[in-house]
Design an enzyme around this catalytic site. Sequence first.
Site, PDB file in Angstrom:
ATOM      1  N   LYS A 156      48.528  14.112  71.795  1.00 54.97           N
ATOM      2  CA  LYS A 156      49.024  13.025  70.946  1.00 54.97           C
ATOM      3  C   LYS A 156      50.515  13.184  70.709  1.00 54.97           C
ATOM      4  CE  LYS A 156      44.583  12.257  68.681  1.00 54.97           C
ATOM      5  NZ  LYS A 156      43.681  12.621  67.587  1.00 54.97           N
TER       6      LYS A 156
ATOM      7  N   ASP B 109      44.671   6.184  61.947  1.00 60.27           N
ATOM      8  CA  ASP B 109      43.336   6.410  62.510  1.00 60.27           C
ATOM      9  C   ASP B 109      42.382   5.292  62.097  1.00 60.27           C
ATOM     10  OD1 ASP B 109      42.824   8.433  64.301  1.00 60.27           O
ATOM     11  OD2 ASP B 109      42.591   9.989  62.769  1.00 60.27           O
TER      12      ASP B 109
ATOM     13  N   GLN C 260      43.770  15.475  61.957  1.00 64.15           N
ATOM     14  CA  GLN C 260      42.841  15.752  63.053  1.00 64.15           C
ATOM     15  C   GLN C 260      41.522  16.301  62.502  1.00 64.15           C
ATOM     16  OE1 GLN C 260      43.435  15.122  66.428  1.00 64.15           O
ATOM     17  NE2 GLN C 260      41.274  15.618  66.638  1.00 64.15           N
TER      18      GLN C 260
END
Length: 294
Positions: A54, A121, A98
């Site tokens: 990412k 997200d 994460q």
Amino acid sequence: MTARIIDGKAIAADLRGKVTDAVHRLLRDRGLVPGIAVVLVGQNPASKIYVRNKSNAVTAAGIRPFDQHLPATASEAKLLDLIARLNADEKVNGILVQLPLPPQIDPQKIIAAIDPDKDVDGFHPLNAGRLASGLPGLVPCTPVGCVRLAKTVHDSLAGLQAVVVGRSNIVGKPVAQLLLAENATVTIAHSKTLDLPAVCRRADVLVAAIGRPEMVRGDWIKPGATVIDVGINRVAGEGGKSRIVGDVAYAEAAKVAGALTPVPGGVGPMTIACLLLNTLRAVCAQNDLPAPNF
Ligand code: NAP
């Protein structure tokens, strides 16, 4: 029939190129540099790889990374404190924590603490509610990627039978909401579904988000269907090495489906491209600029 392989890598590269161009235009025309904070807690090897991938993609798109790494022993309070600081930081337009988190930290508490406007997200309950209500908001990256891939096969999904196997908040439910928003007729299947093969055989568009290696067999697939395989499963390979397979038995499915995503190289690359797109969306919304139209 031999399925057309949906080249997620190439489609993702095209999307990343468009985001990169838009990011350059933001700098040229507005003096804005989007920023994203990717937060990793602990040393989970898979998470470390995801975060590294990412970060590389973020930098390549001209987005400023504010990577944060806390030790596996970090307390929930410490992570909440970091989120509060990132929420308040004007240079940070997007925040991604994460998952999974170490056991002492409640992921729901952390997700709920992220400013919904920076929730790239798309997991915050407010963004989940916006998606379910048909309101604009940030939508989870993998589901957006799945629908974009399906739309490379079908100009319109309206009226098609879509079956989503899996009902997680991260993939199954949001992908079903997006397919509904595209006017597909949507069925959500899960571990308690009766006669899953028969349910899957109804699908013009079948999305497998299960986490079970090659569970969806060739004879579960309607001839000519579009199959989007979200699964990432590590299994034993030849010579003691491991390999990655999806939730769909690829070789069997390729003989029946009309179009099929490979694993790897299908949904995975789209997830990262859609994260970049979400960061661009976030910076535009935060600066009262029109949302990107691609
Ligand atoms: P998850 O939270 O474990 O959810 C799995 C879902 O599958 C659940 O709803 C579960 O049903 C259902 N399920 C499990 N066993 C089943 C069975 N035997 N029959 C029917 N349904 C069954 O997983 P997830 O986070 O959604 O992820 C799913 C897969 O996608 C995993 O392989 C994950 O690694 C992968 N993934 C890939 C990406 C990407 O970028 N490509 C991103 C995210 C996830 P119940 O609800 O009834 O338990």
